[in-house]
Every structure is written in C-alpha cells, then in structure tokens.
Design a protein around this motif. Structure first.
Motif, short mmCIF file in Angstrom:
data_model
loop_
_atom_site.label_atom_id
_atom_site.label_comp_id
_atom_site.label_asym_id
_atom_site.label_seq_id
_atom_site.Cartn_x
_atom_site.Cartn_y
_atom_site.Cartn_z
N PHE C 56 -21.80 9.15 26.97
CA PHE C 56 -22.79 9.74 26.06
C PHE C 56 -23.74 10.74 26.74
CE2 PHE C 56 -21.89 5.47 24.25
CZ PHE C 56 -21.35 5.87 23.05
N ASN C 68 -17.90 11.70 26.40
CA ASN C 68 -17.71 10.84 25.23
C ASN C 68 -18.15 9.41 25.53
OD1 ASN C 68 -15.72 9.61 26.68
ND2 ASN C 68 -14.02 10.35 25.44
N ASP C 69 -17.74 8.48 24.69
CA ASP C 69 -18.25 7.11 24.80
C ASP C 69 -17.75 6.35 26.01
OD1 ASP C 69 -15.83 7.43 23.40
OD2 ASP C 69 -15.93 5.38 22.69
N LEU C 238 -12.65 13.37 16.88
CA LEU C 238 -13.59 13.24 15.76
C LEU C 238 -13.77 11.78 15.36
CD1 LEU C 238 -12.99 16.04 13.13
CD2 LEU C 238 -15.08 15.46 14.33
N TYR C 239 -12.66 11.03 15.37
CA TYR C 239 -12.73 9.62 14.99
C TYR C 239 -13.71 8.87 15.89
CZ TYR C 239 -11.45 4.69 15.07
OH TYR C 239 -11.49 3.31 15.08
N TYR C 240 -13.57 9.08 17.20
CA TYR C 240 -14.45 8.37 18.13
C TYR C 240 -15.89 8.85 17.98
CZ TYR C 240 -10.67 5.95 20.46
OH TYR C 240 -9.64 5.12 20.73
N GLN C 242 -17.36 9.91 15.39
CA GLN C 242 -17.92 9.32 14.18
C GLN C 242 -18.09 7.81 14.37
OE1 GLN C 242 -18.67 9.29 10.95
NE2 GLN C 242 -17.81 7.34 10.33
N ALA C 243 -17.09 7.16 14.98
CA ALA C 243 -17.16 5.72 15.14
C ALA C 243 -18.26 5.32 16.11
CB ALA C 243 -15.81 5.17 15.62
N ARG C 244 -18.54 6.17 17.10
CA ARG C 244 -19.60 5.84 18.05
C ARG C 244 -20.91 6.55 17.69
NH1 ARG C 244 -17.97 2.80 22.51
NH2 ARG C 244 -20.11 2.11 22.33
N ASN C 245 -21.09 6.82 16.40
CA ASN C 245 -22.39 7.24 15.86
C ASN C 245 -22.95 8.54 16.41
OD1 ASN C 245 -22.95 4.87 14.12
ND2 ASN C 245 -22.72 3.82 16.06
N PHE C 247 -23.38 11.15 14.90
CA PHE C 247 -24.23 11.79 13.91
C PHE C 247 -25.68 11.33 14.01
CE2 PHE C 247 -20.37 13.04 11.73
CZ PHE C 247 -20.73 14.31 11.34
N LEU C 248 -25.88 10.19 14.62
CA LEU C 248 -27.22 9.63 14.64
C LEU C 248 -28.03 10.12 15.82
CD1 LEU C 248 -27.94 7.65 12.47
CD2 LEU C 248 -28.02 5.88 14.20
N TRP C 252 -23.81 15.08 17.65
CA TRP C 252 -22.81 15.70 16.77
C TRP C 252 -22.70 17.20 17.02
CZ3 TRP C 252 -24.36 18.93 12.53
CH2 TRP C 252 -25.74 18.99 12.32
N VAL C 256 -19.07 16.67 17.45
CA VAL C 256 -18.44 16.70 16.14
C VAL C 256 -18.10 18.13 15.71
CG1 VAL C 256 -18.79 16.24 13.70
CG2 VAL C 256 -19.60 14.59 15.39
N ILE C 257 -19.05 19.03 15.93
CA ILE C 257 -18.81 20.42 15.50
C ILE C 257 -17.59 21.04 16.19
CG2 ILE C 257 -19.82 22.73 15.39
CD1 ILE C 257 -21.41 21.17 13.56
#
Lengths: 534, 323, 292
Positions: C56, C68-69, C238-240, C242-245, C247-248, C252, C256-257
């Motif tokens: 992160f 990533n996560d 994208l899945y990860y 979104q799954a690892r938040n 957006f919060l 993102w 995500v973009i």
C-alpha cells in the motif's frame, strides 16, 4: 409505441415507489443503522443464514435460555436459577415468571420442552446434534423445567442452553416444513418490524421485555454486499456501524476519522492451511511439518494483515483462549524444511528444480482457495512462492465458494470424502469457542469429527476426544485439551496460519455502549441490553 | 402471411421449450450443493439420516427426470416454489425486486434511446464536423469503459467526496418518506446507477442511429425535399429522422426483453435490489428454484419482446406491410 | 428472431469511406499496447510477481504507481497485464469468430433444416442469461486463464454467426456463385473458392469487435470474482484494488484509474479499428449492445 413503453415504465417506477405496507410504525431519526452483508431470510431460527451475524441478530428476537457473556461463558438469561445434580446428568431450571411472546402470550416451560423436541424432529444443522444428549424433559408448572441427560456433557451449558433459541409452541406446533415458514414472533428485546428483500431489516425495541427496555429504540440493518461501499458509507455517516470487521488497510483511516471510534480485540476466526491427510503423499506428517517450516507466518501477518492479527498456534487454539497450551510452539525455518525433505528422500532427480518422489513423480500439489477472499488468495500465492523456494511445485486454484466446497467438503459431509491436496481455508469464531472444537476438527470418525475435512486419523487423539466429551470438571477438560494440542502440533493435520483481529468501527454519538465479546466482536445482545437481574 | 405467423410461432415455442429444459439442467450441472442453504451454516453437524430427510423434503432425492416433471408441472400451474436460501415464496421475492429493475434498466433504456436518437441524428446530419467527431469520440469512450469501474468512480466522486448522492441502496433504509419526500429520496438513489447504465447504453443506440441516418440522407427523396426548398430543420425531423428510426426501434425492442434480466454489475456496485443481483446471488448460493424462476422469467420476456417486435414491425415499416 | 435483425437491415450506405482518422487512431493505440505487451520484461521496472516494497505505498520514484496489497509494483503489474489481457482478447475473439464463421457459412450456404437448426441455436445463446452460463462454464472448467478464454469465446460467437450468415446469403445470390453451381456444384469447393473469401474481411472486422468485447467481459468477470485471480490481467489488478479498499484511501488515483484507462484504451483501440473496418467492408453494419 414509444409513448406506451414510457407509460409502462412510469407505472413500474410507481410500483417500486409504493410506500411500505400500511399499519407499520414509521422509522425514527434515532434508529441505529448497522450494515449487514447479505439477506438473512426471515430472521427466525430456521431461516436465518449465517452463524455470524445471522445468529447474533436472530437471538435479539428469539432467545436461548442462557447467553454467553463477554468472555463467552454461558450465563443464565431466561432462567432465574438452576441446579445441576451431583452426577452432572440432571439440570433443573426455574424460568423468569414475566416473560411474554411478542404477541402477548405468556412464555412457559412448555415452550422450552416443545422447542427441544421440535429441533429433534426437524433437522437443523446447528441444534439437532446438540440436543442428542437429552434423555427426557419434564415441566412442572409454567416456570419449572427438568432436563435429564443420558451422560454428563461438558458443553451442555454452551450448547444447546446458550445456543438454541426457544420457539413459541402456539405458532410452530403445526409447522411441517419450518424452512418455508416465515413467522417472526419471538420473546426477545427486539421484534421485526419490516423486511425488504435485498434492502434492509428494521427491528424495534420490545417495550414489554421482561428485563427492561433495550438501549437502542430501533435498529435498521441495511444490506450492503460490497466491503468498500460499506466502509465508504460508514465514513460518510450513512450508516453508524457495520457487522463487517474493518479490513486491515482501512483501520488507520478510521482511527483518524472524526466522530468515529474503533474497537479492537482478538479474533477467533482462523485462517489455516488444510492438508488432505488421505492424500498418498501428504499423509506423511513429516512432509506436512516440512511444508509448515517453509511458510513464514510472521511475514504473512505483517504483509497481509498489516500486523492486525496473531500468528497461528500449531495446536489450532488461539493464545487468548482459556484453553490455549502455551507450551506448544512452532518456529518456521527454511533450512529445517530442506533438511526434512532430504530426510524423506524427496530430492530433485531430473534437474528441473522440483523435488521428486522416490518413484520419480514430481512433488507437485494443487492449492485451493476461495475466489471471494483476496487475503486468502494472496496468502495462497505467498505459500506457492515459498514452497517453490524449497523445491515443491504448487499450483494455486481460486474458485467461487460453492465449487471449492464441492471439492474440499463435498455436500458438507465429511463422511463423503474429499478431492483435494491442500487448501487455504478457515473456521469462524464459534468453532474456537466450542469446548469440543479439537474433537470436531480432528476425530477420525466422521460422525464425531464432523469438520475433520482433511480426513486425519490418530487413535491417540480419538481417545482424548472421547475423554473430553465425558469430562465435566473444567480442570480435567483443560488438561485433555492441552494434550490434544500437543498431538495436533506434532502431526500438523492443519497448519494454522493466523487469526485476524476483530476490528470494528462505530459512531459513538449514535451508540456507545458496545460490549466487545472476546474473539467475536461488538455485534451481540449485550451491546443492546443489560443482563436480567436474578 | 398466416403461414409465416404459424412458422414463427412454432420456432418461438421450440426455443421456449429448450430454455425450460436448460433452465432446469444448467443449475444442477453446476458443481456444489445447495445443502448448506437447506440446513444452515453448521451443516457439518447433521447425521446422514437427517441429511436424507432434508433432501426428501425438497424432492432432491428423486431421480432427475422426476424432479423435472415436477418442475414443469409446477411451472404450468404458475407455481414458482420457495427459495432454498430465503425460505420465502419466489413469487413474493420477485414481486419485491422486479419494480426496482424495471425502474432502473427500463428508464435507462428509454433515456439512452432518446439520447442516442437525438445525438445520432445530429451527428449524421453534421457528418465530418467537429461536432460529429466529438460526439463519436465520447460515445466510443463510454462504449469501452467497464461499467463497474465507471460506477465505482461515480460513487467515489459524486457520493463519497462531493456528497451529492447517497452511496448505496434504492432508498434510505428503514426511512418512511411520503409524497414528495419519497419521490426525491428514490430519485437521489436512482441517479448514479441510472447515469452509469445510461452512459454505457447510449453509444450503441447512437451508432445505429447515425449509421441509419447516413443511409437515409443519401436517398433521393431527401435531395428532392431539399431541392423543393423545405427548411433544413424540417427535412431533418420530418424526413430523415422518421425514416432512420426503424433499426433503432428494432434494437430497442430486442433490448426491452433484457430489461427484466437487470444489470447485474451495476446493481452490484450500487447495492441496488434488482433481479440481476438476485440472479447472481442465486447462482453463488446454488438456489435452484430461484435460478429456474428468474431464468424462466427472463427468457419468456426476451421471447415476448421478439414476438412483439415481429408483430409491431409491419406497423412501423410501410415497406414490410406492402409485402 | 434471426430474420428480424436481417429485416431490420439498415439501408445501404452508398459511399465507401477509407479507414479514416478514427480507424488509424485505433490501430495506433493497439500497436502501442501490443509493443508494451511484447517488450513487457524490459519495459517494466520490477518483476510483477515479486514483493519489492511495503504494501500500500503511494507512488514514488522507485514505484511510479505505488505498490499493491502485497508490495508488488503496480506499474510492472500493468505492463505485464497487457500480455494477459490482450491474449485473452485475441484468443477469445479467435474462438468466437471461428465458431461464428463456421456456423454462419454452413447455415447461410446450405439453408433449409441445417440453417433453421443452427440459427435456433444462435437464438438460444442470445436468450439464455449470460452470467449464469458464464459461471456455470467457469465453474465446470475451473477458472484458469485458458478456461476464461474458452468461456468467453464460447459465449460471444452468436453475433458474428448472424452477421456472417447474412453476408453469405447475399454472396450466394450473386451470379458467379450460381454459375459455379450450374456447372456441377461441389459444396466444399464453392465454399472455399467463393464464399469464404467474400466473408473473410467481414470476419476480420467481427474478430476485432469481439476482441474488444472479450477484454471488457474479462474485466467484469474478474470484478465479480469469477475470473482467475492468479493471472495478472488488468481486470485482476482492478479486482484487488477494489477488494483491498483502494477507493477509501485515495489509492484509487494510482491503483484504480490506470488499469481502467488501459482497459478502456484497449477496448477503444479495438473498437475504432473494428468499426472503421466494418464500415469499409460491410454495407449492412449493425451494432448492438445488451442492456446488462
């Protein structure tokens, strides 16, 4: 034509917009909004869906005789006083006298007797097994009850007494298929006021409750499937809390956020590496120990949980549990893994970097995991790379839940065998709380080791399991459980990877009296009502 | 004409029969068992006898052909049965969910069609202009964007960050609005999913309309009308657009059938309680009766939309009528 | 149902435009992505499978798009992701158009019962709800990289089949084909010599549109958790996220973009190329996108 269609859609919108059925009281601004993750059926004992939070919510409406306290010790609730005979087989109860069903009828000992017999006739996965030890039930007057067991039972207070919710006899008497029966009249501190498929449940406080008025007047439970959306709504103040534990990566965010508070405690839900102990190669305990030595669970906790968790104990039991044996330890070492593999004579014979069995076949396994759980998939991937480092080839397969279950636990029936090598799996918190957890997990008879999905067998452990079931003295129970943990740690039928902490965020200005139940979290009856006075 | 209708009818009937068979077979071919939803999460603690008792209760112990006969019989009597997972009558669940789906997907289809027709017509009329290229570019962009991604970004920006719209659901949970308050609440919840769905549906309509318009604009009568001095706006509306609408109407009708199936992805992103999400959850939960019923309702409406299109066709297109 | 679409046949466009600016733009975008896929190992700063930093992390000089996560470099994941996503697009499209062409040619050429049966099968595929069929196939075959390709291919062949059949019908009516038949008609020969060449350009356009579709479908499947989360496609990234938040936390913007933009770019590239080609090659173009 177009106009016609437009009209049709306007009608459809109007239908969707129909106000709730007449006669229902409207929601108050004081309602506490607690997001849940999925539909829970009609929230009665036969249609609720999940062990958590479904059971916790359902027992706000239908109550068992006892209730687990913050330390998960069963305490009498509907029962004013009780005695247990010397031989541990006769339990005598006096119920509180003023309990009423939500429809106004009195709650009597007869309802209890009816319920215990009803779940025997109408199989329920959770309770039918629990009442098997009961030999007879007799009532004396509206509040007197005597239950006789066919053998002393160590876990009787926890299950079924603190687990099986009582049904109103006058409503359920003639119900033949309870799974298609949607009545929700209970005796608990809350009654179900409204239910919208895929949208929300609304519970309102039961003002006639015998133990006083609940702390929260109204509970609204919106259904939000997606974790990110849930947390976003929580931070934005659209909900006040959620049954969903915070994901590790958002904990810091919520600790910082104004108007939020975070409750954190040990989590009893486990993440394990499940071996198929019937697998021709993996049945060798030494190989399982070698594999465990290659896995850095400490790094897993740091990387996957960002430190919000506890490294797995080799005996399965969580270090915070009263039954944890601190003498059972495990420290992974890659060199030890290599040494064990060499001792087993699994060496690379063809120079492809993968160890081979004495018969020449490569040491190669498939590792299954659930596609819906990113932490587990990542965990599986880490395991793959670490095992590759010691010469074991692993292929990770992630599939949606039902497909994985069909291989690991066909039909949810251990007696039906298994078709897998290894799986990253896990058990929910209640499994840890059962006194009989280690027997359920590892007994070789599939009727006793009901969740022994790896098909592990060890006569020594089976004997201890039998002793455990009969033991009533807590000290003796503990002694047996310590022994069992030693065996599990030596054989590793499962390798316990970690326990994720239970972290919950809430808005204290909406409700602050949350009670953290050990290993389970804040969603429990004690957060909404104080125990009745004796 | 009648022979045509009879032949067509037989074909639809055949497709319907096949889908009924598929609806029964597909869910049962999926690996996995619905047992956990019959018995509850602690299903591991049931004895084999109790399992058998449960299977018998739901008729799952019968041979497949028997189950099929029962299923067809119930279907013929209009009985959809009970959901394994929820223990509620499926008719009730569908009645609760269908309006949301019709409201969301239906409104978006109508909106997208109007927008597509208008933009497509203008785009073709001004072919090659900056306006045309700009419209095309934007349309192609939305045609190519993953819908869940667009939806998530809408939530992040317009709901979470700016706070203009609610983050989830189809209405404020548990709130009992009335009159205008209710309409406003519903509309606020509908806005983002509707915008997402409409934005990804417009491009298809726009491209068809533009293409049809280009064809029509090349026809002799447009040139004639122009030569006669008919004002441009009038030529556009009266002659060109009217004649180019036919293919758009066809695609509209075909899509209409799929309105019922909902928009699984968008409904999932926005926690919208439509049929698409119901179907998706039923698949994951191996809820055979819900699967069968929703499959059936969807296929019937798709076929119905096709029949309707077939019947309406001569009414819209004078050339077909003459044949 | 099939004849309906044909009857809806759009009026023919008289002029045949060249590939056009948009078409070339599409080709250019595609070429850039293909280059990225081909030279992924030398272009990407890190091994995408390797944990190279703390999880992160926001973008930095070492990690342009952060980590990533599990501390893998997101930029490298995306560059390598081009391989997976484009391969899925190309192969799934090849399968779809392969089946579609075969069905379309056979149905259009032989007519009668063969045609009726095949076109009913096409109808059936278009009527059965897409998602459960997808899950069923994915669950049945197991969600490996190859199976995802097969699943997508097996489900998007119906539209090419319809388009190709219409073209075959048109070609069959032409004089020289009838003439070929008049002097002793060998089916295989006629199909190979006369029918196939005339539908191949159309099949190419269909192929490119199907590829565009396949990339989008793969992303959506991954989002729903039905893809293969161990194959590093853009959809999986994208899945990860979104799954690892993502957006919060503000992550993102870099997590995500970029994959979303890449998916859009690839889809757009394919679509521009495909539509331009179709416009050049097929006078009876029609386009349709389901409501779901």
């Amino acid at each position: 034509m177009r106009r016609g269609v437009g009209l049709l859609l306007v009608c459809a919108l109007a239908m969707g917009g129909a106000p709730p059925a007449a006669g229902q009281p409207t929601s108050q601004p004081s309602a506490l909004r607690m997001a849940i993750t999925r539909d829970e059926g009609a929230l009665n004992p036969y249609t609720y869906q999940t062990g958590y939070p479904g059971w916790n919510l359902m027992t706000l409406i239908y109550e068992p005789l006892f209730t687990p306290d913050a330390d998960n010790i069963p305490q009498p609730w509907l029962v004013r006083q009780y005695t247990v005979s010397q031989d541990g087989r006769t339990w005598t109860f006096a119920l509180h006298p003023n309990i009423r069903w939500h429809d106004g009828r009195p709650f009597t000992a007869d309802d209890v007797r009816f319920t215990y017999e009803y779940v025997r006739r109408n199989p329920h996965s959770r309770w039918t097994g629990q009442v098997r030890t009961i030999e007879s039930i007799e009532t004396s007057g509206p509040t007197g009850l005597t239950i006789r067991l066919n053998a002393p039972s160590s876990g009787f207070a926890a299950q079924p007494l603190a687990d099986l919710p009582i049904l109103p006899r006058h409503i359920w008497e003639n119900v033949a298929n309870p799974r298609q029966f949607n009545d929700v009249v209970g005796s608990g501190p809350y009654r179900l006021a409204e239910m919208r498929d895929g949208q929300f449940y609304r519970l309102v406080a039961n003002d006639q409750y015998f133990a006083g008025r609940p702390k929260v007047r109204e509970l609204v439970l919106p259904i939000i499937r997606d974790a990110t959306v849930t947390f976003t709504a929580l931070r934005a103040g659209e909900i006040d809390t959620t049954v969903r534990p915070l994901a590790p990566e958002v904990v810091a965010e919520f600790e910082r956020a104004a108007g939020m508070r975070v409750a954190r405690g040990a989590g009893y839900a486990s993440t394990i590496l499940q071996f198929n102990a019937e697998h021709p190669v993996l049945r060798e305990p030494k190989l399982r120990v070698a594999i465990a030595n290659a896995i850095n669970t400490r790094l897993m906790v740091r990387l996957l949980l960002l430190g919000y968790g506890v490294v797995g104990s080799p005996g399965y039991i969580h270090p915070s549990s009263p039954f944890y044996n601190p003498a059972v330890t495990f420290t992974a070492s890659k060199s030890r893994a290599v040494q064990l593999l060499n001792e087993l004579n699994y060496v690379d014979r063809n120079g492809d970097g993968i160890r081979d069995l004495p018969d020449g076949a490569a040491l190669r396994f498939t590792l299954l995991t659930l596609a819906g759980n990113p932490v587990r998939i990542r965990g599986a991937d880490l395991i793959r790379s670490w095992l590759r480092d010691v010469g074991i080839d692993v292929r990770v397969v992630a599939q949606e839940d039902a497909s994985i279950i069909a291989q690991v636990w066909p039909d949810f029936d251990v007696c039906k065998g298994r078709r897998f090598d290894m799986a990253v799996f896990g058990w929910s918190a209640p499994v840890m709380n059962r006194t009989t957890a280690l027997r359920d997990l590892f007994h070789s008879d599939c009727r006793q080791g009901t969740i022994n999905i790896g098909g592990y067998r060890n006569p020594a452990l089976d004997r201890l399991g039998a002793d455990l079931a009969a033991a009533v003295d807590p000290a003796r129970q503990k002694q047996i459980l310590f022994e069992m943990q030693k065996i599990v740690a030596a054989d590793l039928p499962v390798h316990t990877l970690f326990y994720q902490d239970g972290i919950y965020a809430y808005r204290p200005d909406r409700h602050a009296a949350w009670v953290y139940q050990k290993g389970q979290g804040i969603v429990n009856k004690l957060s909404f009502i104080d125990p009745p006075r004796r | 004409m009648w022979r045509f209708v009879a032949g067509r009818g037989a074909q639809y009937l055949l497709v319907l029969c096949l889908t009924v068979i598929l609806n029964f077979g597909l869910p049962r071919m999926m690996p996995g068992s619905p047992m956990v939803f019959l018995a509850g999460e602690d299903v591991g603690f049931l004895t084999p006898e109790q399992r058998a008792q449960l299977y018998a209760l739901y008729g799952l112990d019968q041979p497949q052909w028997r189950q099929f006969v029962t299923y067809v019989g119930n279907l013929a009597r209009g009985q959809l049965g009970y959901s394994f997972q929820r223990g509620r009558p499926i008719g009730e669940i569908v009645r609760e969910r269908l309006p949301w789906t019709l409201g969301l997907v239906g409104t978006s289809l109508v909106l997208a069609t109007f927008l597509g027709v208008a933009l497509g017509a203008v785009s073709a009329w001004r072919r090659g202009s900056a306006l045309d290229l700009g419209t095309l570019g934007v349309a192609m962009f939305f045609e190519s964007v993953p819908s869940f991604w667009l939806g998530m970004i809408f939530i992040a920006v317009f709901a979470a960050h700016l706070g203009w719209f609610p983050i989830f659901g189809a209405g404020t949970a548990g709130a009992a609005f009335e009159g205008w308050g209710l309409v406003v609440d519903r509309a606020r919840h509908l806005a983002l999913p509707l915008a997402t769905l409409t934005l990804i549906t417009v491009p298809g309509m726009l491209l068809i309309m533009r293409y049809a318009m280009l064809g029509v604009l090349g026809e002799q009568y447009i040139a004639t009308a122009r030569a006669k001095g008919v004002p441009e706006g009038r030529v556009l509306r009266r002659h060109a657009v009217r004649n180019a609408l036919l293919p758009v109407a066809t695609v509209f009708m075909l899509n209409l059938g799929f309105v019922v199936s909902g928009a699984t992805v968008v409904e999932t992103v926005f926690s919208y309680p439509g049929l698409g999400r119901l179907l998706y959850e039923a698949v994951l939960n191996r809820d055979y009766p819900v699967l069968q019923s929703t499959f059936f309702i969807i296929t019937v409406s798709v076929i119905a939309a096709n029949v309707a299109a077939d019947l309406l066709y001569p009414l819209i297109d004078p050339r077909v009528r003459r044949r | 149902m099939s004849t309906l679409a044909a009857a809806a046949g759009l009026p023919a466009v008289r002029r045949r435009p060249a590939l056009g600016a948009a078409g070339w733009a599409g080709v250019l975008v595609l070429a850039a992505l293909v280059v990225m896929a081909l030279f992924a190992p030398s272009l990407s700063p890190h091994d995408p499978e390797e944990t190279v930093g703390d999880p992160f992390q926001p973008p930095s000089r070492a990690h342009w798009l952060g980590t990533n996560d599990i501390g893998q470099d997101i930029a490298s994941e995306l560059i390598h992701g081009a391989r997976i996503s484009l391969t899925i697009g190309f192969l799934a499209a090849a399968i779809a158009v392969g089946i579609g062409t075969a069905v379309g040619v056979v149905a259009g050429y032989f007519g009668g019962w063969t045609e009726a049966t095949l076109m009913r099968a096409v109808d059936l595929v278009l009527v059965v709800p897409f998602l459960p069929l997808m899950i069923l196939l994915a669950a049945y075959l197991g969600p490996s990289f190859w199976n995802i390709i097969i699943v997508i291919g097996a489900l998007v062949w119906a539209r090419p089949a319809r388009v190709i059949r219409a073209q075959v019908l048109a070609v069959k009516a032409l004089d020289y084909v009838e003439a070929a038949c008049a002097i002793g008609c060998r089916h295989g020969r006629v199909i190979v010599r006369h029918i196939l060449p005339s539908v191949l350009p159309l099949a190419l356009a269909q192929f490119i549109l199907a590829a565009s579709n396949a990339i989008l479908i793969e992303a959506s499947l991954s989002f729903l958790g039905l893809g293969d989360p161990t194959a590093k496609s853009w959809g999986t990234v994208l899945y990860y996220a979104q799954a690892r938040n993502a957006f919060l936390s503000g992550a993102w913007v870099w997590w995500v973009i970029p994959p979303g933009v890449l998916i859009t770019a690839a889809t757009l590239g394919f679509a521009f190329t495909g539509f331009a080609l179709e416009e050049v090659l097929n006078p009876r173009m029609r386009g349709r996108r389901g409501a779901g």
